[in-house]
Design a protein around this motif. Structure first.
Motif, PDB file in Angstrom:
ATOM      1  N   TYR A  96       1.073  -1.230  -0.182  1.00 43.45           N
ATOM      2  CA  TYR A  96       0.044   0.097  -0.083  1.00 43.45           C
ATOM      3  C   TYR A  96       0.801   1.236   0.175  1.00 43.45           C
ATOM      4  N   VAL A  97       1.914   1.206   0.709  1.00 42.94           N
ATOM      5  CA  VAL A  97       2.861   2.598   1.009  1.00 42.94           C
ATOM      6  C   VAL A  97       3.419   2.711  -0.469  1.00 42.94           C
ATOM      7  N   LEU A  98       3.757   1.790  -0.947  1.00 47.25           N
ATOM      8  CA  LEU A  98       4.598   1.652  -2.239  1.00 47.25           C
ATOM      9  C   LEU A  98       3.755   2.049  -3.364  1.00 47.25           C
ATOM     10  N   ALA A  99       2.460   2.240  -3.028  1.00 47.43           N
ATOM     11  CA  ALA A  99       1.406   2.404  -4.198  1.00 47.43           C
ATOM     12  C   ALA A  99       1.561   1.239  -5.165  1.00 47.43           C
ATOM     13  N   LEU A 100       1.714   0.275  -5.018  1.00 42.95           N
ATOM     14  CA  LEU A 100       1.184  -0.918  -5.689  1.00 42.95           C
ATOM     15  C   LEU A 100       0.075  -1.843  -5.255  1.00 42.95           C
ATOM     16  N   GLY A 101      -0.661  -1.230  -4.509  1.00 41.05           N
ATOM     17  CA  GLY A 101      -1.973  -2.072  -4.184  1.00 41.05           C
ATOM     18  C   GLY A 101      -2.832  -1.205  -3.248  1.00 41.05           C
TER      19      GLY A 101
END
Length: 170
Positions: free
Chosen positions: A30-35
């Motif tokens: 989530y933090v890495l904007a991957l999901g």
């Protein structure tokens, strides 16, 4: 809560777990904007083995600095480390599935009837080893072959989905 904003839960989890803790696993996705944000508590990895209510803490033996980046003011595992963590967690889940079958918490027939992934994994085993699943009386080996196939499917899906998401970020 005390920490507002889209990453407030994650910041609170890091502060609760102390120095050296990093956002990891599905929270890192989530933090890495991957999901999407996971529905459960924030996940943190730490060498200290700290437990905090409202935080899913993963104890690791080592967490090299090259596996950690800072993003949005948070220490978070790199995409590569996150993928490894998720693959490792997936393997643990397969062992839990094997243990549940061994303990007769549920049956192979129930999984075959109710779980599409189990059926797909069984079909893959059947293609590679025609007649094996029906012919063997070795329940442990039969379950191991199907759960290994499930693990392969899950990890391949994880790699494919992550690669696609990373490609969208470029």
């Amino acid at each position: 809560g005390v920490f507002a904003g889209p990453l407030g839960r994650e910041m609170a989890a890091l502060l609760a777990c102390g120095a050296g803790a990093v956002i990891s696993h599905w929270s890192a996705v989530y933090v890495l904007a991957l999901g999407l944000r996971p529905s459960g508590p924030p996940e943190v990895s730490t060498v200290a083995g700290i437990r905090r209510r409202g935080v899913l803490a993963h104890r690791v033996t080592v967490l090299p600095e090259e596996d950690v980046i800072e993003l949005h003011g948070l220490r978070v595992t790199t995409p590569g480390r996150t993928l490894v963590d998720l693959a490792d967690s997936t393997a643990y889940l397969m062992h839990d599935l094997e243990d549940g079958l061994s303990a007769r918490m549920f049956a192979e027939e129930q999984l075959a009837e109710e779980v599409t992934l189990w059926r797909g994994a069984s079909e893959s085993v059947e293609l590679r080893h025609p007649g094996f699943l029906a012919a063997t009386n070795d329940t442990k080996l039969r379950v191991k072959r199907v759960t290994n196939e499930l693990l392969k499917i899950a990890i391949n899906d994880l790699i494919t989905a992550t690669s696609a998401r990373l490609g969208r970020l470029d």
